[in-house]
Enzyme design. Sequence first.
Site, PDB file in Angstrom:
ATOM      1  N   CYS A  60       0.747  -1.412  -0.160  1.00 20.39           N
ATOM      2  CA  CYS A  60      -0.208   0.143   0.341  1.00 20.39           C
ATOM      3  C   CYS A  60       0.687   1.411  -0.098  1.00 20.39           C
ATOM      4  CB  CYS A  60      -1.148   0.214   0.925  1.00 20.39           C
ATOM      5  SG  CYS A  60      -2.072  -1.038   0.719  1.00 20.39           S
ATOM      6  N   HIS A 111      -2.805   7.257   3.467  1.00 21.00           N
ATOM      7  CA  HIS A 111      -2.757   6.218   2.558  1.00 21.00           C
ATOM      8  C   HIS A 111      -4.194   6.149   3.669  1.00 21.00           C
ATOM      9  CE1 HIS A 111      -4.095   2.097   1.917  1.00 21.00           C
ATOM     10  NE2 HIS A 111      -3.591   1.514   2.874  1.00 21.00           N
ATOM     11  N   ASN A 145     -10.183   0.809   1.219  1.00 17.67           N
ATOM     12  CA  ASN A 145      -8.615   0.822   0.958  1.00 17.67           C
ATOM     13  C   ASN A 145      -8.367   0.641  -0.645  1.00 17.67           C
ATOM     14  OD1 ASN A 145      -6.503   0.076   0.973  1.00 17.67           O
ATOM     15  ND2 ASN A 145      -6.127  -0.669   2.921  1.00 17.67           N
TER      16      ASN A 145
END
Length: 323
Positions: A108, A242, A272
């Site tokens: 990520c 994030h 996400n």
Amino acid sequence: MKIIGTGSALPEKEVTNDMLAGFLETSDSWITTRTGIQTRRLLSKETLSELAITAAQNAIKSSGLNPEDIDYLICSNVANSYVSPSLSSIILAPLGCCCPCIDLNGACAGFIYSLDMADAFFKTGRAKNILIVAAEEPSRFCNWHERETSVLFGDGAGAVVLTEGEGFKDFRVTADTHTDVLYYKRSLEVTPYDRVEEKTMPLVMQGREVFKLAVRACIKDVDVMLERNNMTGEDIDMYLLHQANMRIIESIREHLGQPKEKFPTNLQKYGNTSSASIPILMDELSRAGELKDGMTLLLSAFGGGFVTGITIMKWSEIKYEEE
Ligand code: COA
């Protein structure tokens, strides 16, 4: 280097928490209170490479460059249906680009790892215009009978075009080995010599451990970054973090003691989206006119590995043609 173009693309299919509660033992209130996620977009009709191409085309268009001006393409991607060739190879010719290309798996944090790599290419004179496309389909890693992981993720792609300039102030990327807390295993072909027959293992996650690692690591990154640039939390106009969990973002915000308005989010809508989350957020904010000339932005992400990446940059406004 500086960012001169942004783009993003999301799948058409919108899946609400209530839709998930139709086949998983979960509820809208559990997902919303624990994560902040209300809905997500999941690939159904489209392919990941189609999303990546659309995001990249939007970014190139807004940059004012032509595809043939791009002299390096970096795709941030954890996994897609091809192990080989790379996603960057798959989208290169359809984009009309003719340059070296590479995939980077920084989980990520892959978008910030890609920016860091691009920065090195600019500093060594290897490239004049770089396209970064972060395209991810984490929904395809999950076991959809398991509520622990499948409710968290969404698919999407975000892209930026970079050129020479003075936009980025500093980078920090870190890595550590914590393979047990977050992993997804794909089986390889069996050979006559390999004694262990491996099986594909959908995403395994120790949620609480990942949560703690993420908060601890991001706070350390932010503190180190601000201190070594003689800055405080006040000096940052916007934090693009994030988009994994609202409570993780909130913990970092509380540590910095900065107002909520400085922490834009879109995880409510998209979940996400792994390394695509920051460039998608950036594209949306930029197109909405929320990112003003000269604003100081801090970008920070964490991901499986365990890896983190953080950067501080000055924003230059991008003009978008009416679509
Ligand atoms: N719906 C309903 N209940 C659920 C659930 C779901 N989707 N997922 C887990 N639960 C249950 C658990 O089984 C547990 O039940 P128990 O108390 O009876 O054992 C309870 O909810 C609490 O689980 P826990 O894992 O302790 O919850 P949490 O507050 O830590 O929240 C996460 C779980 C996953 C939302 C949170 O830990 C998290 O966001 N971690 C980081 C994940 C992440 O960001 N991953 C990506 C990294 S890039």
